[in-house]
Design a protein around this motif. Structure first.
Motif, PDB file in Angstrom:
ATOM      1  N   ILE A  19       4.888   9.860   3.716  1.00 53.89           N
ATOM      2  CA  ILE A  19       5.401   9.785   5.083  1.00 53.89           C
ATOM      3  C   ILE A  19       4.289   9.353   6.033  1.00 53.89           C
ATOM      4  CG2 ILE A  19       6.528  11.045   6.957  1.00 53.89           C
ATOM      5  CD1 ILE A  19       8.228  10.680   4.344  1.00 53.89           C
ATOM      6  N   GLU A  20       3.129   9.953   5.886  1.00 56.13           N
ATOM      7  CA  GLU A  20       1.989   9.600   6.729  1.00 56.13           C
ATOM      8  C   GLU A  20       1.569   8.147   6.498  1.00 56.13           C
ATOM      9  OE1 GLU A  20      -2.628  10.932   7.460  1.00 56.13           O
ATOM     10  OE2 GLU A  20      -1.260  12.383   6.562  1.00 56.13           O
ATOM     11  N   VAL A  21       1.549   7.736   5.248  1.00 55.39           N
ATOM     12  CA  VAL A  21       1.179   6.353   4.926  1.00 55.39           C
ATOM     13  C   VAL A  21       2.163   5.378   5.573  1.00 55.39           C
ATOM     14  CG1 VAL A  21       0.952   4.678   3.042  1.00 55.39           C
ATOM     15  CG2 VAL A  21      -0.007   6.976   2.793  1.00 55.39           C
ATOM     16  N   ILE A  22       3.435   5.680   5.487  1.00 61.00           N
ATOM     17  CA  ILE A  22       4.461   4.814   6.083  1.00 61.00           C
ATOM     18  C   ILE A  22       4.291   4.762   7.593  1.00 61.00           C
ATOM     19  CG2 ILE A  22       6.943   4.607   6.554  1.00 61.00           C
ATOM     20  CD1 ILE A  22       7.370   5.720   3.667  1.00 61.00           C
ATOM     21  N   LEU A  23       4.134   5.915   8.220  1.00 62.37           N
ATOM     22  CA  LEU A  23       3.996   5.961   9.673  1.00 62.37           C
ATOM     23  C   LEU A  23       2.737   5.239  10.151  1.00 62.37           C
ATOM     24  CD1 LEU A  23       5.205   9.600  10.374  1.00 62.37           C
ATOM     25  CD2 LEU A  23       6.479   7.468  10.688  1.00 62.37           C
ATOM     26  N   ASN A  24       1.680   5.299   9.376  1.00 62.82           N
ATOM     27  CA  ASN A  24       0.424   4.641   9.753  1.00 62.82           C
ATOM     28  C   ASN A  24       0.440   3.133   9.494  1.00 62.82           C
ATOM     29  OD1 ASN A  24      -0.809   6.976  10.696  1.00 62.82           O
ATOM     30  ND2 ASN A  24      -1.680   7.463   8.706  1.00 62.82           N
ATOM     31  N   ASN A  25       1.420   2.663   8.739  1.00 66.11           N
ATOM     32  CA  ASN A  25       1.461   1.248   8.359  1.00 66.11           C
ATOM     33  C   ASN A  25       2.773   0.572   8.733  1.00 66.11           C
ATOM     34  OD1 ASN A  25      -1.135   0.766   6.777  1.00 66.11           O
ATOM     35  ND2 ASN A  25      -0.359   2.652   5.869  1.00 66.11           N
ATOM     36  N   LYS A  26       3.435   1.076   9.753  1.00 67.48           N
ATOM     37  CA  LYS A  26       4.743   0.534  10.139  1.00 67.48           C
ATOM     38  C   LYS A  26       4.711  -0.965  10.426  1.00 67.48           C
ATOM     39  CE  LYS A  26       5.962   3.734  13.251  1.00 67.48           C
ATOM     40  NZ  LYS A  26       6.798   4.426  14.248  1.00 67.48           N
ATOM     41  N   ASP A  27       3.693  -1.425  11.145  1.00 72.69           N
ATOM     42  CA  ASP A  27       3.629  -2.853  11.488  1.00 72.69           C
ATOM     43  C   ASP A  27       3.463  -3.718  10.241  1.00 72.69           C
ATOM     44  OD1 ASP A  27       3.945  -2.333  14.173  1.00 72.69           O
ATOM     45  OD2 ASP A  27       1.794  -2.330  14.593  1.00 72.69           O
ATOM     46  N   LEU A  28       2.619  -3.288   9.338  1.00 71.17           N
ATOM     47  CA  LEU A  28       2.391  -4.005   8.087  1.00 71.17           C
ATOM     48  C   LEU A  28       3.686  -4.049   7.265  1.00 71.17           C
ATOM     49  CD1 LEU A  28       0.089  -5.280   6.386  1.00 71.17           C
ATOM     50  CD2 LEU A  28      -0.226  -3.036   5.357  1.00 71.17           C
ATOM     51  N   ILE A  29       4.354  -2.923   7.169  1.00 73.49           N
ATOM     52  CA  ILE A  29       5.607  -2.831   6.417  1.00 73.49           C
ATOM     53  C   ILE A  29       6.660  -3.750   7.026  1.00 73.49           C
ATOM     54  CG2 ILE A  29       7.510  -1.277   5.828  1.00 73.49           C
ATOM     55  CD1 ILE A  29       5.279   0.975   5.681  1.00 73.49           C
ATOM     56  N   LYS A  30       6.766  -3.751   8.347  1.00 72.75           N
ATOM     57  CA  LYS A  30       7.755  -4.604   9.023  1.00 72.75           C
ATOM     58  C   LYS A  30       7.470  -6.084   8.783  1.00 72.75           C
ATOM     59  CE  LYS A  30       9.055  -1.443  12.715  1.00 72.75           C
ATOM     60  NZ  LYS A  30       9.023  -1.194  14.174  1.00 72.75           N
ATOM     61  N   LEU A  36      10.352 -10.817   3.168  1.00 70.18           N
ATOM     62  CA  LEU A  36      11.459 -10.754   2.209  1.00 70.18           C
ATOM     63  C   LEU A  36      12.731 -11.310   2.828  1.00 70.18           C
ATOM     64  CD1 LEU A  36      11.002  -7.340   0.358  1.00 70.18           C
ATOM     65  CD2 LEU A  36      10.321  -9.634  -0.374  1.00 70.18           C
ATOM     66  N   GLU A  37      12.935 -11.009   4.086  1.00 67.33           N
ATOM     67  CA  GLU A  37      14.105 -11.532   4.792  1.00 67.33           C
ATOM     68  C   GLU A  37      14.051 -13.068   4.846  1.00 67.33           C
ATOM     69  OE1 GLU A  37      14.515 -10.809   9.128  1.00 67.33           O
ATOM     70  OE2 GLU A  37      16.313  -9.728   8.524  1.00 67.33           O
ATOM     71  N   LYS A  38      12.870 -13.606   5.093  1.00 72.09           N
ATOM     72  CA  LYS A  38      12.663 -15.059   5.142  1.00 72.09           C
ATOM     73  C   LYS A  38      13.075 -15.720   3.820  1.00 72.09           C
ATOM     74  CE  LYS A  38       8.625 -18.080   4.991  1.00 72.09           C
ATOM     75  NZ  LYS A  38       7.176 -18.108   5.212  1.00 72.09           N
ATOM     76  N   TYR A  39      12.820 -15.037   2.715  1.00 66.45           N
ATOM     77  CA  TYR A  39      13.168 -15.574   1.399  1.00 66.45           C
ATOM     78  C   TYR A  39      14.577 -15.174   0.959  1.00 66.45           C
ATOM     79  CZ  TYR A  39       8.488 -17.386   0.867  1.00 66.45           C
ATOM     80  OH  TYR A  39       7.335 -18.108   1.041  1.00 66.45           O
ATOM     81  N   LYS A  40      15.334 -14.591   1.886  1.00 68.71           N
ATOM     82  CA  LYS A  40      16.762 -14.275   1.689  1.00 68.71           C
ATOM     83  C   LYS A  40      17.024 -13.086   0.760  1.00 68.71           C
ATOM     84  CE  LYS A  40      18.006 -17.992   4.057  1.00 68.71           C
ATOM     85  NZ  LYS A  40      17.535 -17.964   5.399  1.00 68.71           N
ATOM     86  N   PHE A  41      16.092 -12.121   0.712  1.00 69.85           N
ATOM     87  CA  PHE A  41      16.353 -10.893  -0.020  1.00 69.85           C
ATOM     88  C   PHE A  41      17.378 -10.080   0.767  1.00 69.85           C
ATOM     89  CE2 PHE A  41      12.493 -12.055  -2.150  1.00 69.85           C
ATOM     90  CZ  PHE A  41      12.561 -11.446  -3.387  1.00 69.85           C
ATOM     91  N   ASN A  42      18.285  -9.434   0.072  1.00 67.98           N
ATOM     92  CA  ASN A  42      19.333  -8.646   0.704  1.00 67.98           C
ATOM     93  C   ASN A  42      19.086  -7.146   0.627  1.00 67.98           C
ATOM     94  OD1 ASN A  42      21.070 -10.916   1.307  1.00 67.98           O
ATOM     95  ND2 ASN A  42      21.352 -11.052  -0.893  1.00 67.98           N
ATOM     96  N   ASP A  43      18.347  -6.700  -0.355  1.00 61.03           N
ATOM     97  CA  ASP A  43      18.206  -5.275  -0.631  1.00 61.03           C
ATOM     98  C   ASP A  43      16.788  -4.781  -0.301  1.00 61.03           C
ATOM     99  OD1 ASP A  43      19.037  -2.799  -1.377  1.00 61.03           O
ATOM    100  OD2 ASP A  43      19.204  -3.231  -3.513  1.00 61.03           O
ATOM    101  N   ILE A  44      16.315  -5.124   0.874  1.00 64.33           N
ATOM    102  CA  ILE A  44      14.947  -4.830   1.267  1.00 64.33           C
ATOM    103  C   ILE A  44      14.679  -3.331   1.304  1.00 64.33           C
ATOM    104  CG2 ILE A  44      13.233  -5.096   3.117  1.00 64.33           C
ATOM    105  CD1 ILE A  44      14.737  -7.774   3.789  1.00 64.33           C
ATOM    106  N   PRO A  52       7.035   1.176  -2.528  1.00 67.96           N
ATOM    107  CA  PRO A  52       6.381   1.202  -1.206  1.00 67.96           C
ATOM    108  C   PRO A  52       4.966   0.634  -1.231  1.00 67.96           C
ATOM    109  CG  PRO A  52       6.509   3.419  -2.106  1.00 67.96           C
ATOM    110  CD  PRO A  52       7.319   2.530  -3.012  1.00 67.96           C
ATOM    111  N   ASN A  53       4.253   0.787  -2.329  1.00 67.44           N
ATOM    112  CA  ASN A  53       2.881   0.270  -2.396  1.00 67.44           C
ATOM    113  C   ASN A  53       2.832  -1.247  -2.243  1.00 67.44           C
ATOM    114  OD1 ASN A  53       1.836   2.818  -2.689  1.00 67.44           O
ATOM    115  ND2 ASN A  53       1.703   2.695  -4.911  1.00 67.44           N
ATOM    116  N   LEU A  54       3.861  -1.919  -2.693  1.00 66.03           N
ATOM    117  CA  LEU A  54       3.929  -3.374  -2.555  1.00 66.03           C
ATOM    118  C   LEU A  54       3.843  -3.769  -1.089  1.00 66.03           C
ATOM    119  CD1 LEU A  54       4.487  -6.205  -3.722  1.00 66.03           C
ATOM    120  CD2 LEU A  54       6.922  -5.655  -3.615  1.00 66.03           C
ATOM    121  N   PHE A  55       4.453  -2.986  -0.217  1.00 65.69           N
ATOM    122  CA  PHE A  55       4.503  -3.291   1.210  1.00 65.69           C
ATOM    123  C   PHE A  55       3.197  -2.969   1.933  1.00 65.69           C
ATOM    124  CE2 PHE A  55       8.814  -3.444  -0.032  1.00 65.69           C
ATOM    125  CZ  PHE A  55       9.493  -4.202   0.905  1.00 65.69           C
ATOM    126  N   MET A  56       2.225  -2.405   1.228  1.00 67.22           N
ATOM    127  CA  MET A  56       0.939  -2.066   1.831  1.00 67.22           C
ATOM    128  C   MET A  56      -0.069  -3.210   1.692  1.00 67.22           C
ATOM    129  SD  MET A  56       1.700   0.776   3.046  1.00 67.22           S
ATOM    130  CE  MET A  56       3.221   1.664   2.773  1.00 67.22           C
TER     131      MET A  56
END
Length: 93
Positions: A19-30, A36-44, A52-56
């Motif tokens: 939870i802390e990792v997600i909250l501290n990295n919200k901009d990076l995750i977004k 992923l949205e740009k490449y047309k992924f639907n299940d982000i 979650p580590n992939l998004f870091m």
């Protein structure tokens, strides 16, 4: 782009500190979710909850990994990955 994830499930799977990792990295995750949205992924959301580590990764590194998957799996790579997300387990190897 906003997406919702089940933080309680993630906490149960990965532990309290996720939870802390997600909250501290919200901009990076977004930024990575937008890639992923740009490449047309639907299940982000599901991809994020499972990997979650992939998004870091820094956005450029993240996109390079997505491009590499496209090169490996071809034009239908989004469908292939969304139907077999286990592919993402080895993306950093």
């Amino acid at each position: 782009m906003e997406f919702e994830v089940n933080l309680e499930n993630m906490k149960e799977i990965y532990g309290e500190e996720i939870i802390e990792v997600i909250l501290n990295n919200k901009d990076l995750i977004k930024k990575n979710a937008r890639t992923l949205e740009k490449y047309k992924f639907n299940d982000i959301e599901n991809i994020f909850e499972r990997y979650p580590n992939l998004f870091m990764n820094f956005p450029r590194q993240f996109e390079e990994k997505i491009i590499k998957l496209k090169e490996i799996y071809g034009e239908d790579f989004v469908n292939i990955i969304e139907n077999n997300m286990d592919i993402l387990e080895n993306i950093d190897k």
